[in-house]
Every structure is written in structure tokens, then in C-alpha cells.
Design a protein around this motif. Structure first.
Motif: not given
Length: 485
Positions: A225, A279, A285
Motif C-alpha cells: 500500500r 490504489r 499502490p
């Protein structure tokens, strides 16, 4: 000098003064009887006497700041990196803390009503005693029978308590400053809580950004992420709290209730957008500007926050300008310095100088917000302190804290990452298959350092099984004897 003990059930263990000293000192502390805090000189309606703070209490303040603010955080970093200096540094900190404890019960001069600083001292003392006891237990290498299970949880508890201690110390130091001045009582409590919680949150945010900038890029990459996802999630959660706590629902709207509540609404709305934009369509990410925008908007709102005193108005204005600068710097960093990349180098060890600006400004903003309560502003205005001098002093505190954080992170980096590996260049073309080359040795050291373990706490059998199970590095040679340093 050392003492040895052996039995048919347990191996021979050698005790040295570095182990015995904390036990003896903590035992003496538990036997110390706290003196009665006389309050006959405290005027009615006040919470401290007009007497000045005496020399003994000033020494107590300085020693505890040294122990809990400097020594213990340094020892924590040495423990994470499994340095042999961890135990001596923490032992020195414990000795300082106990001396400060006795001085707190021996001062004269200013008297204090029952307060949160004295009550919270019990909590932090219990945490310190538990941390020392866990460390000593782990150094004994008791591994047979029930100790095999106890040791596993003791390692985890030792790491958790050790990392929580700096946070508890920060809270206790804030309580100490509040108590010394007799602030944050009765009608001022709510306003104090808002300023000190939010100010500490800004400082904590700046510290976390610094950690991620200098040593956290490998961890961030493993999460899959972007940094903005976590930032936006926290902003959204904090906004929900502010939306429903800044106004007493069912009662009249007073003073700045509407502004505080609307600010909370903006936070959770923007936080949700930031999470969504973190995203790409394929799930990878992606960076975004929403957290920086939230910081900038919050700064603009706080710079126009209505206040009763001119000094307070000016301090809030500079606080708002600092937040706006932090938000703008964050957006410039992502858009023009990094160009939407996570970092300039693979392991994040080579940060651009501009990237330090946002974390520092967040720390400075936190100090200014904590220093802008109604009672503090009234006290400074009564003695003629200008907002310029006050802001410069608060910025000085921010510089010193930011320096200390960078020193600790440097200490961690040089212990966890080999200097030679960190200096190897990463070629832009990468390998023949198009993948960027990574430094496996640096990654291995970082992962080793992230184990909540200290040098000498893990037995030879545990060390061998860890190495063979993870495949990181060669098997450690077994030692013929076990000795507690």
C-alpha cells in the motif's frame, strides 16, 4: 565481581553488577514511603501554592527528562538492533529514574494539590519495573519445561513495553508541566485536552513520517500500500471522532463548536477520498495529494481561528501558517520531487533534502498548538512576552526534538544496515529481466533488526532454528557457556 549459581535442573548462570543493580534499586524504591504533600499554603480556588519551585524539584525535572526523554529511547533503539550497549544504557536510565523518584518525594517550596502527574507516576513505574524484570528473566535463559512457553511471550512483552515506554514518558512529562503550573483544571480541562492531544498527534505524525522516510521504505513496500492510504485512514478516523466530540449534541452551539465540527467533517470526507485514490486499477499502490491538502486546509482554518487575546490570535496564526507550509511541502514533494514514486532510492536511505521539511513543520506545529492554551496565553500576556519570542522558543523545541529523532534513526540504520551495502549503487537498468536490483544483505539486516529481540536474550537453539527456518544468513555457532553480562 560476579556471583555464580548452578543446580541439577538449571545451567550455571553468572550474575554481574549490571544485572543486580536494577533489582536492588527497584527493591529500595518499592520500600520508599512517599511523604505527605502538604497543601496548607495553597490559596482557596487554586491548585498550586505561590512558592517558587525549589532546587531539588528542578533537579528532579532535569534527571527525569534525561532518563525518560533521552536515555530510555536510546536504549530502546539499541535493543531493537540487538546492540551489546542496550543493557548498560538501560541500567543507567533505571538508576537515574530512581534517583529522580526519591527527589520528587524530598522537595520543598511549591506545593501541589492532588494531580494527574502523581497518579500517572504509578503507571509508568509499574511499566519500568515490568520491563526490567522481563529483561532479567530473558537473560537467565530459562528454557526447560514451562519456561519454553513463558519465554516466547516474555520476548514479545519485553518488546511491546519497551516501545510503549517513550510514549508513556511523553505523556508523563506533559502531565508534569501542567501540574507544575496548576493548569488544565475545571473549565479549562476540555480545552487543554484538545490542544495537548492534537498537538501530540501532529508531533507523532511528523515522527512517523521521518521514520518512514529514513528506515521504513522496505516495510512500506512489503505492505503493498502507499503511504497515503495509511495517512488517509487515520485522518478519516480522527475526523469521525472530532465530528461527534467537539460539540455537546442537544445543547447550544457555543464559541468555536461549529468550526471544530466542520473541520472533523472535512477530515473524514477527505480521508475516504484519499484511501480510494491510493490504489491503481490493477491494485498497485499509488501516491496522492489528499493528506497534504487536508493539512493545508486545516492550517488555513486554524490561522483564522477567533481568540480572545491578541497574543493567542498571533500564535494560532503562526501555527496555521506552519501547517499550511507542511501541507504545501508534502504536495510539492510528491508531485515534483518524487514524481509520484515512493522514494528516490530502493531502500529509502538516500532522502532528498526537501523531504525533511514536512515532518519538521508538523513537529513545530504540534509544539505551537500545545503551547497555545488559554491559561498559557493569559500567563504570557500578563508578563509581556511577545508572540515572536514565544514562537521562536517553540520552534527551538521542535528543532531539538527533530534532531533527536534523526539521531536515533541514524543509530538504528548504521546498526541494522551494513555501511558497505548501503553505498553500493543501484543501476537504473536493473537486471536482464527488467527487475530492479535489490540489496538482499541490507534487507536481511533490516528484518533481523525488526525481530523484537536483544543481543543475548535468544538462546543458541532458538537462534539456530530462526536462521534455518527463515533462510537468512548462516547458522550461528553454539556457545560453550551461557553468561549474563
Amino acid at each position: 565481581m560476579s556471583l555464580s549459581y548452578s543446580s541439577p535442573r538449571w545451567p550455571s548462570v553468572t550474575f554481574r553488577p549490571t544485572i543486580l543493580a536494577p533489582l536492588v534499586l527497584i527493591f529500595l524504591t518499592t520500600k520508599a514511603a512517599g511523604h505527605e504533600h502538604h497543601m496548607e499554603d495553597i490559596p482557596e480556588g487554586e491548585f498550586v501554592s505561590p512558592d517558587p519551585i525549589d532546587t531539588i524539584l528542578w533537579i528532579h525535572i532535569m534527571i527525569q527528562i534525561l532518563a525518560f526523554g533521552l536515555v530510555f529511547p536510546t536504549g530502546m533503539v539499541l535493543g531493537i538492533t540487538r546492540s551489546r550497549w542496550h543493557v548498560p544504557v538501560q541500567t543507567f536510565g533505571v538508576c537515574l529514574a530512581i534517583v529522580g523518584y526519591f527527589l520528587a518525594h524530598a522537595h520543598k517550596g511549591r506545593q501541589f494539590a492532588p494531580n494527574i502527574h502523581a497518579k500517572f507516576a504509578t503507571t509508568i513505574t509499574i511499566a519500568l519495573v515490568a520491563q526490567v524484570a522481563l529483561g532479567i528473566y530473558l537473560r537467565l535463559h530459562l528454557e526447560k519445561g514451562i519456561h519454553a512457553k513463558i519465554r516466547r511471550y516474555s520476548i514479545l512483552a519485553h518488546g511491546v513495553v519497551g516501545k510503549a515506554l517513550p510514549v508513556l514518558s511523553w505523556v508523563q512529562m506533559l502531565f508534569g508541566g501542567i501540574t507544575a503550573l496548576g493548569f488544565c483544571r475545571e473549565d479549562h480541562l476540555g480545552q487543554c485536552l484538545a490542544h495537548f492531544i492534537m498537538g501530540s498527534a501532529f508531533i507523532g505524525y511528523g515522527i512517523v513520517l521521518t521514520i518512514l522516510l529514513l528506515v521504513g521504505q522496505v516495510w512500506l513496500k512489503r505492505t503493498g500500500r502507499s503511504q497515503e492510504f495509511f495517512d488517509s485512514a487515520i485522518i478519516a478516523a480522527w475526523g469521525c471522532v472530532n465530528t461527534f466530540t467537539e460539540h455537546r449534541w442537544g445543547g447550544p452551539w457555543v464559541r468555536n463548536d461549529l468550526q471544530h465540527t466542520s473541520m472533523g467533517i472535512v477530515w473524514w470526507c477527505a480521508g475516504l477520498v484519499g484511501m480510494w485514490l491510493s490504489r491503481k486499477r490493477n491494485g498497485e499502490p499509488k501516491r496522492n495529494l489528499l493528506p497534504g491538502m487536508v493539512i493545508l486546509i486545516t492550517g488555513w482554518a486554524m490561522s483564522s481561528h477567533p481568540q480572545t487575546l491578541h497574543l493567542s490570535t498571533m500564535v494560532h496564526a503562526v501555527f496555521g501558517y506552519s501547517l499550511m507550509a507542511a501541507g504545501a511541502a508534502r504536495m510539492i514533494e510528491i508531485s515534483f520531487v518524487l514524481k509520484d514514486k515512493s522514494t528516490l532510492s530502493e531502500d529509502g536511505s538516500d532522502a532528498n533534502s526537501f523531504q525533511y521539511l514536512t515532518p519538521f513543520l508538523l513537529c513545530a506545529s504540534g509544539f505551537m498548538f500545545m503551547g497555545a492554551t488559554e491559561e498559557q496565553m493569559a500567563l504570557l500576556a500578563s508578563v509581556g512576552v511577545s508572540h515572536v519570542a514565544y514562537v521562536l522558543i517553540l520552534y527551538s523545541f521542535a528543532f531539538m526534538l527533530f534532531l533527536f529523532v534523526n539521531v536515533l534513526l541514524h543509530l538504528y540504520a548504521v546498526q541494522a544496515m551494513p555501511a558497505a551495502a548501503a553505498s553500493k549503487p543501484v543501476h537504473a537498468n536493473g537486471n536482464a529481466n527488467g527487475h530492479v536490483r535489490t540489496n538482499s544483505e541490507a534487507v536481511r539486516r533490516i528484518r533481523d533488526a525488526e525481530e523484537f529481540e536483544l543481543e543475548g536474550l535468544m538462546s543458541d537453539e532458538e537462534s539456530s532454528s530462526l536462521d534455518s527456518g527463515t533462510g537468512h544468513g548462516p547458522r550461528r555457532p553454539a556457545k560453550s557457556t551461557q553468561r549474563v553480562e
